[in-house]
Enzyme design. Sequence first.
Site, PDB file in Angstrom:
ATOM      1  N   ARG A 237      31.244  40.542  31.929  1.00 18.04           N
ATOM      2  CA  ARG A 237      30.075  40.957  32.710  1.00 18.04           C
ATOM      3  C   ARG A 237      30.809  40.949  33.910  1.00 18.04           C
ATOM      4  NH1 ARG A 237      28.246  42.031  28.636  1.00 18.04           N
ATOM      5  NH2 ARG A 237      26.430  41.379  27.737  1.00 18.04           N
ATOM      6  N   GLU A 266      25.040  47.585  38.023  1.00 14.73           N
ATOM      7  CA  GLU A 266      25.139  48.669  37.211  1.00 14.73           C
ATOM      8  C   GLU A 266      23.904  49.595  37.348  1.00 14.73           C
ATOM      9  OE1 GLU A 266      26.614  47.181  33.531  1.00 14.73           O
ATOM     10  OE2 GLU A 266      28.441  46.246  34.248  1.00 14.73           O
ATOM     11  N   HIS A 285      30.172  50.636  31.054  1.00 11.32           N
ATOM     12  CA  HIS A 285      29.784  49.747  30.168  1.00 11.32           C
ATOM     13  C   HIS A 285      29.856  50.317  28.732  1.00 11.32           C
ATOM     14  CE1 HIS A 285      27.591  45.593  30.361  1.00 11.32           C
ATOM     15  NE2 HIS A 285      28.227  45.701  29.145  1.00 11.32           N
TER      16      HIS A 285
END
Length: 324
Positions: A237, A266, A285
């Site tokens: 993360r 993000e 991601h």
Amino acid sequence: MKRKIIAYNFELTNTLEKLERDFDVEMFDSINPNTDPAFSQALKEAEGIIGLALPVDKALLDRAPKLKIVSNNSTGYNNLSIEEMTKRGIMGTNTPGVLEDTTADAIFGILLAAARRIPELDLFVKSGKWQQHLTTEQYSIDVHHKTLGIIGMGKIGSAIAKRGHFGFDMNILYHNRTRNAEAEEKYHATYCDLDTLLKESNFVCLMTPLTPETENLIGEREFNIMKKSCIFVNGSRGKTVDETALIKALTNKEIHGAALDVFRTEPIKQDHPLLQFPNVVTTPHIGSSTFETELKMAQLAVENLLAGLSGKRPKNLINPEVLN
């Protein structure tokens, strides 16, 4: 009148057909859950929420008096305030056991891409700069027979170790809260403390979940310990890494490069300094983002939600104490 379900950032909407037969499913995508009036109205009646990355905190729960279950369409659930949900008798579920191989493929892929400078040299070819034989300026580094250090030897970390050991004859070091006997036996992984891993690894791959203990786990001190030839890989993360320290380490050439699939914010802003380094591979991601895996996850998320709303114990209940 059908009971209300909220689907939030749920891409494979065809998997919601099971829900739509018996429930009023209202879908929201890329909205601000704190200010969107339609979302706020739906929240008043919602008995279930299914989706990705919705911050379910006390403030949201205060606005959802009928909520019984939140079905996270991901393995991680750091977006859920589990303690607060449990106090209110609200179930939380996730979708483990589905994405390990897919995510390991992606993370090992960006490791390879950074080591062999694939995105950089792809641009080199497409921009017309390949006019003669390659010089040392275009050379990259080997992956095979190097040392891969994995921080977080869970299922995904183990899958990455498997690829490194069998595919590239890599020496595997790992650091974890507990020893992983299976990884040690199958992949000849060696358990060590964090500093030893950072000092000895050619590639440092961070795969821990985000917890209060792992937030900013890798910062200036840790980058200083790494080899100058090291490539840092983050598949965990964004908040597990101090991005300011990472930018400093790259600027000062304290590490060789980085491969990043996750970021503190993000989507990452286009003017972010990390996007200016040619030796940093960035992906949006993509860990579990294949059609096959996302379909399995979506179906499992629907099953979890249906079970919870029908009074059954969901297969992937995060907070079983809520049943008491």
